[in-house]
Scaffold this active site. Structure first.
Site, PDB file in Angstrom:
ATOM      1  N   SER A  20       0.849  -1.193   0.000  1.00 32.33           N
ATOM      2  CA  SER A  20       0.000   0.000   0.000  1.00 32.33           C
ATOM      3  C   SER A  20       0.878   1.233   0.000  1.00 32.33           C
ATOM      4  CB  SER A  20      -0.871  -0.012   1.263  1.00 32.33           C
ATOM      5  OG  SER A  20      -1.427   1.267   1.470  1.00 32.33           O
ATOM      6  N   TYR A  71      -1.342  -0.059  10.344  1.00 33.66           N
ATOM      7  CA  TYR A  71      -1.407  -0.478   8.937  1.00 33.66           C
ATOM      8  C   TYR A  71      -0.127  -0.073   8.205  1.00 33.66           C
ATOM      9  CZ  TYR A  71      -3.395  -1.002   4.210  1.00 33.66           C
ATOM     10  OH  TYR A  71      -3.638  -1.373   2.906  1.00 33.66           O
TER      11      TYR A  71
HETATM   12  P1  NAP Z   1     -11.060  -6.431   1.739  1.00 34.02           P
HETATM   13  O1  NAP Z   1     -12.150  -6.213   0.763  1.00 34.02           O
HETATM   14  O2  NAP Z   1     -11.278  -6.141   3.165  1.00 34.02           O
HETATM   15  O3  NAP Z   1     -10.567  -7.956   1.573  1.00 34.02           O
HETATM   16  C1  NAP Z   1      -9.589  -8.471   2.425  1.00 34.02           C
HETATM   17  C2  NAP Z   1      -9.400  -9.940   2.119  1.00 34.02           C
HETATM   18  O4  NAP Z   1      -8.408 -10.447   3.051  1.00 34.02           O
HETATM   19  C3  NAP Z   1     -10.666 -10.743   2.304  1.00 34.02           C
HETATM   20  O5  NAP Z   1     -10.764 -11.725   1.297  1.00 34.02           O
HETATM   21  C4  NAP Z   1     -10.456 -11.408   3.655  1.00 34.02           C
HETATM   22  O6  NAP Z   1     -11.087 -12.681   3.662  1.00 34.02           O
HETATM   23  C5  NAP Z   1      -8.947 -11.612   3.652  1.00 34.02           C
HETATM   24  N1  NAP Z   1      -8.430 -11.799   5.005  1.00 34.02           N
HETATM   25  C6  NAP Z   1      -8.358 -10.896   6.017  1.00 34.02           C
HETATM   26  N2  NAP Z   1      -7.896 -11.488   7.138  1.00 34.02           N
HETATM   27  C7  NAP Z   1      -7.677 -12.798   6.813  1.00 34.02           C
HETATM   28  C8  NAP Z   1      -7.214 -13.916   7.543  1.00 34.02           C
HETATM   29  N3  NAP Z   1      -6.888 -13.831   8.836  1.00 34.02           N
HETATM   30  N4  NAP Z   1      -7.109 -15.110   6.889  1.00 34.02           N
HETATM   31  C9  NAP Z   1      -7.440 -15.226   5.589  1.00 34.02           C
HETATM   32  N5  NAP Z   1      -7.867 -14.187   4.853  1.00 34.02           N
HETATM   33  C10 NAP Z   1      -8.004 -12.999   5.464  1.00 34.02           C
HETATM   34  O7  NAP Z   1      -9.757  -5.613   1.324  1.00 34.02           O
HETATM   35  P2  NAP Z   1      -9.114  -5.203  -0.084  1.00 34.02           P
HETATM   36  O8  NAP Z   1      -9.275  -3.759  -0.211  1.00 34.02           O
HETATM   37  O9  NAP Z   1      -9.539  -6.126  -1.168  1.00 34.02           O
HETATM   38  O10 NAP Z   1      -7.569  -5.447   0.286  1.00 34.02           O
HETATM   39  C11 NAP Z   1      -6.768  -6.446  -0.322  1.00 34.02           C
HETATM   40  C12 NAP Z   1      -5.317  -6.027  -0.152  1.00 34.02           C
HETATM   41  O11 NAP Z   1      -5.090  -4.788  -0.822  1.00 34.02           O
HETATM   42  C13 NAP Z   1      -4.913  -5.808   1.313  1.00 34.02           C
HETATM   43  O12 NAP Z   1      -3.607  -6.319   1.532  1.00 34.02           O
HETATM   44  C14 NAP Z   1      -4.920  -4.284   1.431  1.00 34.02           C
HETATM   45  O13 NAP Z   1      -4.057  -3.841   2.448  1.00 34.02           O
HETATM   46  C15 NAP Z   1      -4.455  -3.882   0.057  1.00 34.02           C
HETATM   47  N6  NAP Z   1      -4.780  -2.510  -0.350  1.00 34.02           N
HETATM   48  C16 NAP Z   1      -6.071  -2.124  -0.531  1.00 34.02           C
HETATM   49  C17 NAP Z   1      -6.360  -0.833  -0.952  1.00 34.02           C
HETATM   50  C18 NAP Z   1      -7.766  -0.353  -1.204  1.00 34.02           C
HETATM   51  O14 NAP Z   1      -7.971   0.845  -1.461  1.00 34.02           O
HETATM   52  N7  NAP Z   1      -8.763  -1.198  -1.139  1.00 34.02           N
HETATM   53  C19 NAP Z   1      -5.319   0.081  -1.169  1.00 34.02           C
HETATM   54  C20 NAP Z   1      -4.000  -0.341  -0.968  1.00 34.02           C
HETATM   55  C21 NAP Z   1      -3.742  -1.644  -0.576  1.00 34.02           C
HETATM   56  P3  NAP Z   1     -11.922 -13.301   4.901  1.00 34.02           P
HETATM   57  O15 NAP Z   1     -12.426 -12.162   5.738  1.00 34.02           O
HETATM   58  O16 NAP Z   1     -12.972 -14.082   4.197  1.00 34.02           O
HETATM   59  O17 NAP Z   1     -10.935 -14.173   5.613  1.00 34.02           O
END
Ligand code: NAP
Length: 247
Positions: free
Chosen positions: A145, A158
């Site tokens: 990120s 984070y």
């Molecule tokens: P999200 O919609 O909250 O999805 C997060 C995913 O991680 C879900 O599939 C969740 O699955 C899984 N997860 C969380 N804890 C877990 C655990 N203990 N075991 C297994 N799976 C787990 O978030 P997202 O925005 O798609 O984020 C995905 C990645 O992109 C993250 O690393 C985030 O930091 C990064 N990111 C996102 C953004 C943004 O703007 N969205 C920006 C920069 C970086 P379950 O809850 O089903 O386990």
């Protein structure tokens, strides 16, 4: 963007039950890979499976908490038995954690952010490295990120976890430089997901790119022909960087 041919390749994606991870899993399956989809939420994994099958692809669903380290080790053994190798590893699972002044962050939520965003990815590398080495072109991608370097008040847990993840991944890239494995970071940028909504509740999600939009960029990093390692691909600009620049 050119789509690589991933036919016959096995790709493991963590956090594949929704958001960016689900979109990456769909993109990989669309390119021909067999996707091993890991997350805790079975309903989300099943929805992903339906979408992948409807598009003619295939997946194996693995309901697993990435903090279940022994479960991750068992998964590596199962993959070795079934496929004998791993071609693509995407460490995407992540949590936002508390957005609070550092002095207000309790130990348990602090530890949880570090465990999911950092330690689980170390355990994933530890468990999957032997399988990636058995691929003719192992490709590992970890989702970071801009928060790792764009330091803001109240985003401490984070930001620290993602900065440490960057160091972890760049270390792994150096350790595998002389092998067929290539290891890179991916910064999706602000993306229309549940996590982003949690972080920015006042924002209109329609102003953001979708997870499917940003996921396409990951195909570049998993292409067997892609030879860069230890770099960071920024979805917003499409640039491949040596490290995360401050915003
Ligand atoms: P999200 O919609 O909250 O999805 C997060 C995913 O991680 C879900 O599939 C969740 O699955 C899984 N997860 C969380 N804890 C877990 C655990 N203990 N075991 C297994 N799976 C787990 O978030 P997202 O925005 O798609 O984020 C995905 C990645 O992109 C993250 O690393 C985030 O930091 C990064 N990111 C996102 C953004 C943004 O703007 N969205 C920006 C920069 C970086 P379950 O809850 O089903 O386990």
């Amino acid at each position: 963007m050119a789509v690589p041919d991933l036919t016959g390749r096995v790709a493991l994606v963590t956090g594949a039950s929704r958001g960016i991870g689900a979109a990456i899993a769909e993109a990989l399956a669309g390119a021909g890979a067999h996707v091993v989809a890991v997350a805790r939420t079975v309903g989300g994994l099943e929805k992903l499976d339906d979408a992948i099958r409807a598009a003619g692809g295939s997946a194996t669903l693995v309901p697993l908490d990435v903090l279940d380290f022994e479960g991750v080790d068992r998964l590596a053994i199962a993959l070795a038995d079934r496929f004998g190798k791993l071609d693509v590893l995407v460490g995407n699972a992540g949590v936002l954690g508390p957005l609070s002044p550092l002095g207000h962050v309790d130990q348990k939520p602090w530890d949880n952010v570090m465990a999911v965003n950092l330690t689980a990815n170390h355990r994933l590398i530890k468990a999957m490295d032997p399988l990636l080495r058995r691929s003719d072109a192992g490709r590992a991608v970890f989702v970071s990120s801009g928060a790792a370097t764009n330091i803001r008040a109240y985003w401490g847990p984070y930001a620290v976890s993602k900065a440490a993840l960057d160091a972890l991944v760049r270390t792994y890239a150096e350790e595998t430089r002389s092998t067929a494995i290539r290891v890179n970071l991916f910064n999706p940028g602000a993306t229309r997901t549940k996590m982003r909504q949690q972080a920015m509740p006042g924002e209109d999600p329609q102003t953001l790119p979708t997870a499917a939009d940003v996921a396409q960029h990951v195909l570049t990093l998993v292409d067997p022909a892609f030879q860069e390692t230890g770099r960071l691909l920024e979805a917003r600009s499409g640039r491949l960087l040596a490290f995360q620049p401050p915003a």
